[in-house]
Enzyme design. Sequence first.
Site, PDB file in Angstrom:
ATOM      1  CB  CYS A 117       6.010  34.844  20.727  1.00 10.85           C
ATOM      2  SG  CYS A 117       4.803  33.800  19.348  1.00 10.85           S
ATOM      3  CG  HIS A 129       7.897  31.019  20.403  1.00 15.68           C
ATOM      4  ND1 HIS A 129       6.630  31.087  21.325  1.00 15.68           N
ATOM      5  CD2 HIS A 129       7.234  31.350  19.909  1.00 15.68           C
ATOM      6  CE1 HIS A 129       6.147  31.110  20.977  1.00 15.68           C
ATOM      7  NE2 HIS A 129       6.158  31.642  19.835  1.00 15.68           N
ATOM      8  CG  ASN A 178       2.883  29.898  18.505  1.00 18.74           C
ATOM      9  OD1 ASN A 178       3.004  30.104  19.339  1.00 18.74           O
ATOM     10  ND2 ASN A 178       3.850  30.639  17.529  1.00 18.74           N
TER      11      ASN A 178
HETATM   12  N1  ACO Z   1      -2.101  22.355   5.043  1.00 16.67           N
HETATM   13  C1  ACO Z   1      -1.572  21.840   3.763  1.00 16.67           C
HETATM   14  N2  ACO Z   1      -0.977  23.263   2.900  1.00 16.67           N
HETATM   15  C2  ACO Z   1      -0.794  24.061   3.781  1.00 16.67           C
HETATM   16  C3  ACO Z   1      -0.434  24.443   4.848  1.00 16.67           C
HETATM   17  C4  ACO Z   1      -1.914  23.563   5.313  1.00 16.67           C
HETATM   18  N3  ACO Z   1      -1.866  24.618   7.288  1.00 16.67           N
HETATM   19  N4  ACO Z   1      -0.560  26.305   4.898  1.00 16.67           N
HETATM   20  C5  ACO Z   1       0.151  26.048   4.041  1.00 16.67           C
HETATM   21  N5  ACO Z   1       0.671  25.495   3.456  1.00 16.67           N
HETATM   22  C6  ACO Z   1       1.172  25.681   1.576  1.00 16.67           C
HETATM   23  C7  ACO Z   1       1.244  26.539   1.478  1.00 16.67           C
HETATM   24  O1  ACO Z   1       0.465  27.141   0.463  1.00 16.67           O
HETATM   25  C8  ACO Z   1       2.176  25.626   0.330  1.00 16.67           C
HETATM   26  O2  ACO Z   1       2.064  25.617  -1.544  1.00 16.67           O
HETATM   27  P1  ACO Z   1       2.365  26.279  -2.681  1.00 16.67           P
HETATM   28  O3  ACO Z   1       3.905  25.148  -2.370  1.00 16.67           O
HETATM   29  O4  ACO Z   1       1.360  25.290  -3.404  1.00 16.67           O
HETATM   30  O5  ACO Z   1       2.106  27.384  -2.315  1.00 16.67           O
HETATM   31  C9  ACO Z   1       3.414  25.104   0.849  1.00 16.67           C
HETATM   32  O6  ACO Z   1       2.401  24.579   2.121  1.00 16.67           O
HETATM   33  C10 ACO Z   1       4.436  25.409   1.127  1.00 16.67           C
HETATM   34  O7  ACO Z   1       3.847  27.022   2.175  1.00 16.67           O
HETATM   35  P2  ACO Z   1       5.327  27.004   2.963  1.00 16.67           P
HETATM   36  O8  ACO Z   1       4.525  28.197   4.085  1.00 16.67           O
HETATM   37  O9  ACO Z   1       6.577  27.552   2.709  1.00 16.67           O
HETATM   38  O10 ACO Z   1       5.541  26.163   4.055  1.00 16.67           O
HETATM   39  P3  ACO Z   1       6.729  26.001   5.379  1.00 16.67           P
HETATM   40  O11 ACO Z   1       7.066  24.205   4.744  1.00 16.67           O
HETATM   41  O12 ACO Z   1       7.526  26.998   5.334  1.00 16.67           O
HETATM   42  O13 ACO Z   1       5.893  26.115   7.194  1.00 16.67           O
HETATM   43  C11 ACO Z   1       5.486  27.385   8.280  1.00 16.67           C
HETATM   44  C12 ACO Z   1       4.774  27.143   7.126  1.00 16.67           C
HETATM   45  C13 ACO Z   1       4.873  26.374   9.374  1.00 16.67           C
HETATM   46  C14 ACO Z   1       3.974  28.657   9.258  1.00 16.67           C
HETATM   47  C15 ACO Z   1       6.136  28.030   8.472  1.00 16.67           C
HETATM   48  O14 ACO Z   1       6.856  28.963   7.570  1.00 16.67           O
HETATM   49  C16 ACO Z   1       6.800  28.602   9.601  1.00 16.67           C
HETATM   50  O15 ACO Z   1       6.852  27.851  11.008  1.00 16.67           O
HETATM   51  N6  ACO Z   1       7.458  30.328  10.143  1.00 16.67           N
HETATM   52  C17 ACO Z   1       7.490  30.549  11.170  1.00 16.67           C
HETATM   53  C18 ACO Z   1       6.245  30.486  12.323  1.00 16.67           C
HETATM   54  C19 ACO Z   1       6.963  31.298  14.001  1.00 16.67           C
HETATM   55  O16 ACO Z   1       7.976  30.956  14.483  1.00 16.67           O
HETATM   56  N7  ACO Z   1       5.621  31.856  14.476  1.00 16.67           N
HETATM   57  C20 ACO Z   1       6.508  32.687  15.689  1.00 16.67           C
HETATM   58  C21 ACO Z   1       5.363  34.046  15.858  1.00 16.67           C
HETATM   59  S1  ACO Z   1       3.768  33.811  16.305  1.00 16.67           S
HETATM   60  C22 ACO Z   1       3.907  34.664  16.815  1.00 16.67           C
HETATM   61  O17 ACO Z   1       4.131  35.331  16.931  1.00 16.67           O
HETATM   62  C23 ACO Z   1       2.337  34.920  18.160  1.00 16.67           C
END
Ligand code: ACO
Length: 330
Positions: free
Chosen positions: A112, A257, A287
Amino acid sequence: MIGIKICATGRYLPGEPIHNEAFTSIVETSDEWIRTRTGICYRHIADGDTTWHMGAAAAKSALQDGGIDPERIDLIIASSLTGDYATPSLSCLIQKEIGAQNAMCIDINCACSGFVYALDMARRYLACGDVDTVLIVASEMLSRITDYTDRSTCVLFGDGAGACIVKAAEKLFASHLGADGTGYDLLYSKNDPPASPFTKKPLIEDAISKTDRKPHSLFMDGREVYKFSISAMPQAVRKACEKAGITPEQLDYIVPHQANVRIVQTAMKALKLPMEKAVLYIDKYGNTSSASIPIALDALCRSKQVKAGEKLCVVGFGAGLTYGAAVIEC
Ligand code: ACO
């Protein structure tokens, strides 16, 4: 210092926008969860398109924007982690498609952060005086490596391409790039293991090869990448500003990004900058990895908000782990 002038920009998004609701029949999720946790409402997903075709379409849009003859392009830098072929390169395919027969062609894969790395490379070539006009294209078909049974990643990604054409100019430019390879296993997509008639020994193992993830499907430790990004983003912006001899407050726009709106909000807060300065299109496009910054840059430039002399900072982070920021004077 020799800086760069952004002469033209372009973008291409395949197909129709796909709303969050479409994912509720594929995995257990909701529009509300996706919107509130990420800021994403829509994304485009390719159907019959290719990475080179999307990249060429974005490049043609930039050439048209600047009224630039493709034969005047001296260098094409293409960024992608989802190219169509191991070889030939994405940049060569784009060169053929747009008729830029005088251009050298280089591909990079910095995930990214790829667009920021490409911009830095372009500036160095331009500063040497070896080339006059550089086309940067970032094209990503993340649907190619997305695991549509994994709700924690499949709702995040979109396909698309962004392009920009740059030349040398007596303008402010400074960049700060970096990487932390110790985080290599936080975000990855495996290739198929090599097979040869001469293979006798087992593969040297690493943390990725030991996992049972399917080849070509993307794995992300979302929480760890989140932690990395909220510290890497403001740090990279601060360092690039320091090198440019300005403070972050003197920036008119931040083009980040587009991975998660909450990451941008946290980074803007750390930088003590108002959210209005962040250029965000994550709600429309999701993304799109290295294409997200040039897509947002094109949308910003075409909105005609940008005035000569204004300063913007592009900032990216992603797999590798990699990060980078560049201050550009418009
Ligand atoms: N729908 C519903 N629930 C979901 C979903 C979904 N799509 N995805 C995850 N959950 C659930 C999880 O299972 C978890 O449930 P649990 O508590 O029962 O275990 C709960 O939601 C919370 O999960 P988290 O992973 O803590 O959610 P978070 O608020 O951290 O959001 C996310 C997840 C959006 C992926 C976040 O961590 C994020 O944005 N991370 C960074 C991503 C990024 O920046 N990527 C950049 C590089 S991408 C590249 O290089 C191609």
